[in-house]
Design an enzyme around this catalytic site. Structure first.
Site, PDB file in Angstrom:
ATOM      1  N   ASN A   1      -1.389   1.830   6.044  1.00 54.40           N
ATOM      2  CA  ASN A   1      -0.682   0.663   5.525  1.00 54.40           C
ATOM      3  C   ASN A   1      -0.600  -0.241   6.704  1.00 54.40           C
ATOM      4  OD1 ASN A   1      -0.620   1.899   3.317  1.00 54.40           O
ATOM      5  ND2 ASN A   1       1.737   2.283   3.243  1.00 54.40           N
ATOM      6  N   GLY A   2      -0.459  -1.421   6.506  1.00 54.45           N
ATOM      7  CA  GLY A   2       0.086  -2.271   7.777  1.00 54.45           C
ATOM      8  C   GLY A   2      -1.224  -3.185   8.189  1.00 54.45           C
TER       9      GLY A   2
ATOM     10  N   HIS B   1      27.955 -40.774  -2.315  1.00 52.52           N
ATOM     11  CA  HIS B   1      27.419 -41.702  -3.594  1.00 52.52           C
ATOM     12  C   HIS B   1      27.775 -41.262  -4.909  1.00 52.52           C
ATOM     13  CE1 HIS B   1      25.934 -44.265  -0.128  1.00 52.52           C
ATOM     14  NE2 HIS B   1      25.529 -43.166   0.361  1.00 52.52           N
TER      15      HIS B   1
ATOM     16  N   LYS C   1       9.400 -12.855 -13.523  1.00 48.79           N
ATOM     17  CA  LYS C   1       9.099 -12.853 -12.328  1.00 48.79           C
ATOM     18  C   LYS C   1       8.006 -13.809 -12.167  1.00 48.79           C
ATOM     19  CE  LYS C   1       8.531 -11.652  -7.891  1.00 48.79           C
ATOM     20  NZ  LYS C   1       9.500 -12.557  -7.058  1.00 48.79           N
TER      21      LYS C   1
ATOM     22  N   GLU D   1      20.474 -18.498  -9.850  1.00 51.26           N
ATOM     23  CA  GLU D   1      19.566 -17.512 -10.556  1.00 51.26           C
ATOM     24  C   GLU D   1      20.184 -16.179 -10.946  1.00 51.26           C
ATOM     25  OE1 GLU D   1      16.260 -16.977  -7.920  1.00 51.26           O
ATOM     26  OE2 GLU D   1      14.864 -16.554  -9.593  1.00 51.26           O
TER      27      GLU D   1
ATOM     28  N   TRP E   1      -3.024  -2.487  -1.455  1.00 47.97           N
ATOM     29  CA  TRP E   1      -2.587  -3.892  -2.082  1.00 47.97           C
ATOM     30  C   TRP E   1      -3.363  -4.910  -1.068  1.00 47.97           C
ATOM     31  CZ3 TRP E   1       0.528  -6.840  -5.007  1.00 47.97           C
ATOM     32  CH2 TRP E   1       0.960  -8.079  -4.659  1.00 47.97           C
TER      33      TRP E   1
ATOM     34  N   CYS F   1       1.031  -1.470  -0.091  1.00 50.78           N
ATOM     35  CA  CYS F   1       0.099  -0.104  -0.061  1.00 50.78           C
ATOM     36  C   CYS F   1       0.599   1.078   0.076  1.00 50.78           C
ATOM     37  CB  CYS F   1      -0.857  -0.024   1.318  1.00 50.78           C
ATOM     38  SG  CYS F   1      -1.936  -1.357   1.383  1.00 50.78           S
TER      39      CYS F   1
ATOM     40  N   ARG G   1       5.126  -0.060  -6.940  1.00 49.42           N
ATOM     41  CA  ARG G   1       5.086  -1.042  -5.634  1.00 49.42           C
ATOM     42  C   ARG G   1       4.085  -1.927  -5.734  1.00 49.42           C
ATOM     43  NH1 ARG G   1       6.897   1.092  -0.818  1.00 49.42           N
ATOM     44  NH2 ARG G   1       5.037   0.454   0.262  1.00 49.42           N
TER      45      ARG G   1
ATOM     46  N   GLU H   1      17.206 -23.698  -1.515  1.00 47.91           N
ATOM     47  CA  GLU H   1      16.927 -22.611  -1.754  1.00 47.91           C
ATOM     48  C   GLU H   1      18.112 -21.683  -1.880  1.00 47.91           C
ATOM     49  OE1 GLU H   1      14.545 -20.989  -2.915  1.00 47.91           O
ATOM     50  OE2 GLU H   1      14.725 -18.962  -2.390  1.00 47.91           O
TER      51      GLU H   1
ATOM     52  N   LYS I   1      19.003 -19.717  -5.342  1.00 43.43           N
ATOM     53  CA  LYS I   1      19.198 -18.224  -5.155  1.00 43.43           C
ATOM     54  C   LYS I   1      20.542 -17.734  -6.163  1.00 43.43           C
ATOM     55  CE  LYS I   1      16.137 -16.939  -4.484  1.00 43.43           C
ATOM     56  NZ  LYS I   1      14.781 -17.280  -4.370  1.00 43.43           N
TER      57      LYS I   1
HETATM   58  O1  M6R Z   1       5.080 -17.034  -8.063  1.00 42.38           O
HETATM   59  P1  M6R Z   1       5.377 -18.328  -7.753  1.00 42.38           P
HETATM   60  O2  M6R Z   1       5.919 -18.683  -6.337  1.00 42.38           O
HETATM   61  O3  M6R Z   1       4.600 -19.408  -8.322  1.00 42.38           O
HETATM   62  O4  M6R Z   1       6.945 -18.833  -8.634  1.00 42.38           O
HETATM   63  C1  M6R Z   1       7.495 -19.837  -8.539  1.00 42.38           C
HETATM   64  C2  M6R Z   1       8.975 -19.808  -9.022  1.00 42.38           C
HETATM   65  O5  M6R Z   1       8.702 -19.258 -10.491  1.00 42.38           O
HETATM   66  C3  M6R Z   1       9.610 -18.773  -8.356  1.00 42.38           C
HETATM   67  O6  M6R Z   1       9.663 -19.015  -7.007  1.00 42.38           O
HETATM   68  C4  M6R Z   1      11.124 -18.766  -8.834  1.00 42.38           C
HETATM   69  O7  M6R Z   1      11.595 -19.975  -8.668  1.00 42.38           O
HETATM   70  C5  M6R Z   1      11.754 -17.485  -8.185  1.00 42.38           C
HETATM   71  N1  M6R Z   1      12.260 -16.930  -9.170  1.00 42.38           N
HETATM   72  C6  M6R Z   1      13.116 -18.022  -7.350  1.00 42.38           C
HETATM   73  O8  M6R Z   1      13.698 -17.091  -7.025  1.00 42.38           O
END
Ligand code: M6R
Length: 610
Positions: free
Chosen positions: A100-101, A506, A605, A490, A74, A2, A27, A483, A487
């Site tokens: 907001n919040g 293994h 995204k 990516e 939002w 928001c 935002r 994860e 990251k």
């Molecule tokens: O919007 P979602 O959570 O469904 O997206 C899933 C993946 O595409 C997303 O988490 C992707 O792996 C990220 N870019 C990782 O940072």
């Protein structure tokens, strides 16, 4: 997230406010509104959708006046709609509020007000503030706001105005950011600097629990609850607009990493009842009997959301003793999964629009299986089509690399697991209370990690020429390394693999040779010694090791080349903490290579194609 804009001065308030809201569009929002003090009193208008929808209404019926407040929403409490958008007004339309919040105790305040005869027209927590102000008004807006604030628990940034005192705006802050801008014969409120940057670069940044009274003659700051006056140095903003949008951070990703304490706090919000130490999930519509009959769960998601699911699996199985299978959505939808009438499917998606996740959800529903969604976007396809929804209140995530959404997904899974355990009676009240107490401490501990990024940055700077590295861990640590590895690859384009530490021998151990970086997580006490043995195995093959241990562990540092400590918590809550330095590592590695942190190559995204 928001956005708030407020103006009091000599100029056309509507124009300044809508212009400010436009600067906050980046935002994300789903509706917008504005209230202005006109000759005929407090007038307002609002619209679902883009700002252009609101502007079209204002063109037909402008709000003429020189003081007003505006908001882009939002959605959190309640769907995106005109009724739920801000400003919210009391029944007599004498008070207008933008917020907001999250007001954590809004339900109990709402019940009190309903009992007194107040009628609510929206599903929001914010509307209670407008009615509360009307109820408490004692002839002095300032003291009325102070009384209202004393009754409210949660996180808020507020912009308030009243027809009773037309030459005044009030801004107040607890946990959600808010600034006030200083002009000549005018003053501004903004949830973010870009909102008012066009008009002034001199601002006061409100701290926790502070309030500002804005008039055309100046701004007075005070402690919101007591009224004690505050002297504050003016902050002169040097940033340009783009820097300001990122809150002064180099990238949205770094900004979002640093927003995590707040995002986690918001996601727990009103869902942990601090009086009973229990979890309340009023959004779950199914009955306790219905929920408790599920004896098998599939968690289905993609990428980072799937990694959150891996943490969820461990937690649900530990607390509820119901088996959970975590599935990649793109596989799940084509593999004829076994469903019974006691199967629950949990889909997780930040965007709520990921094609594979949505298709998996539809497959499950086609088979008559109940679907619970965990998503960040109110009104998204996933949210609309699932039977039940738990929202992560992370606020919009702009960077492609997901950070705050992950930690909020994990928090939501803890909350769901606890709620499920309460319903099935698999944990005692004391056990639940111990976990919720520790959950509430997590935002502060995340903030503590974020205050000390130097060791991570130093390690990341050594990775500029590295072509491949490994993450290892066991149990929940393994889930977090997956994860961390995603990251890193990516956004830094360094090849990395996450491995269950005991599985290395293994096959993959063959890849460990002199100077290969191996990042080792050892935060789980029940498998600590086993993990250390695996770390010793990679060191024996020449690996360069960075270890992560829990504060107080003086042993790991004797084995690895360097060690970073995360704060203590219950072992099964540690993923929320141990992932933070891994996010920072990816960020710094990418930045050190001069890459576009927010927009990595080949990625989007929201992946809305199969
Ligand atoms: O919007 P979602 O959570 O469904 O997206 C899933 C993946 O595409 C997303 O988490 C992707 O792996 C990220 N870019 C990782 O940072």
């Amino acid at each position: 997230m928001c956005g708030i804009v407020g103006y009091i001065g000599q100029k056309n308030a509507q124009e300044i406010i809508v212009g400010g809201l436009r600067k906050l569009e980046y935002r994300g929002y789903d509706s917008a509104g504005v209230a202005v003090l006109t000759e005929n009193g407090l007038a307002h208008d609002k619209a679902k959708g883009r700002l252009a929808e609101l502007e079209a209404l204002l063109e037909v019926k402008p709000l003429e006046g020189t003081a007003g407040i505006g908001h882009t929403r939002w959605a959190t409490h309640g769907k995106p709609s005109r009724e739920n958008s801000h400003p919210h007004l009391d029944e007599k339309q004498k008070f207008a509020v933008v917020h907001n919040g999250i007001i954590e105790n809004f339900l109990s305040i709402k019940e009190e007000l309903i009992a007194k005869g107040y009628k609510f027209i929206s599903e929001t927590d914010t509307e209670v503030i407008a009615h509360l102000l009307a109820d408490l008004y004692d002839g002095d807006l300032e003291s009325t706001v102070r009384q209202a604030i004393k009754k409210m628990r949660g996180a808020y940034a507020l912009g308030i105005m009243s027809e009773y005192e037309p030459d005044k705006l009030i801004a107040a802050r607890l946990a959600s950011p808010l600034i006030v801008g200083i002009g000549e014969g005018e003053a501004f409120i903004g949830s973010d600097i870009p909102a008012i940057l066009e008009h002034t670069r001199d601002v006061y940044i409100l701290n926790e629990g502070e309030m500002a009274v804005l008039t055309r003659n100046g701004i007075e700051l005070s402690v919101a609850e007591t009224g004690e006056k505050i002297e504050r140095d003016i902050f002169h903003v040097e940033w340009d607009l783009v820097q300001a949008e990122k809150g002064g951070y180099d990238s949205f990703m770094l900004k979002e990493i640093y927003e995590q304490p707040q995002a986690i706090r918001d996601t727990m919000g009103s869902r942990i009842d601090v009086d009973t130490n229990k979890v309340v999930l009023p959004e779950i519509k199914m009955s306790a009997e219905e929920l408790s009959q599920f004896n098998h769960i599939y968690i289905v998601a993609c990428g980072t959301s799937m990694h959150a699911g891996l943490v969820g699996k461990e937690v649900i199985e530990k607390l509820v003793r119901v088996p959970v299978a975590v599935e990649v959505a793109s596989e799940f939808r084509y593999r004829d999964p076994i469903f019974t009438d006691k199967t629950l499917v949990v889909v997780i998606s930040q965007s709520g629009e990921t094609a594979d996740t949505l298709a998996a959800l539809r497959e499950a529903k086609k088979s008559g299986v109940k679907v619970l969604a965990i998503t960040n976007v109110v009104g998204s396809s996933v949210a609309r089509e699932a039977d039940e929804v738990i929202y992560t209140w992370a606020g919009p995530e702009v960077a492609v690399a997901s950070t705050k959404a992950y930690t909020c997904q994990v928090i939501s899974l803890y909350l769901f697991a606890l709620y499920f355990a309460q319903v099935k009676g698999t944990q005692s009240d004391a056990q639940i209370a111990e976990i919720t107490t520790n959950l509430l401490e997590l935002p502060g501990k995340v903030a503590e990690i974020l205050e000390n990024p130097e060791a991570i940055r130093e390690f990341a700077n050594t990775l500029t020429d590295v072509t491949s590295l490994f993450f290892i861990g066991r149990g929940l640590d393994f889930a977090v390394t997956l994860e961390g590895s995603l990251k890193l690859k990516e956004i830094s384009y360094i090849h990395s693999e996450a491995y269950a530490a005991g599985e290395l021998k293994h096959g993959t151990l063959a890849l460990i040779e002199d100077n290969v970086p191996v990042i080792c997580l050892a935060t789980q006490p029940d498998i600590y010694e086993k993990t250390v043995s695996n770390i010793v195995e990679v060191i024996a093959r020449g690996a360069r090791t960075l270890g992560f241990a829990v504060a107080g562990d003086e042993e790991l540092g004797k084995t690895v080349d360097s060690v970073i400590h995360i704060p203590q918590t219950l072992p099964f809550l540690s993923p929320v903490l141990s992932v933070i330095p891994l996010q920072l590592l990816a960020y710094y590695a990418s930045a050190a290579r001069g890459l576009d942190v927010d927009k990595p190559r080949n990625l989007a995204k929201s992946v809305t194609v199969e």
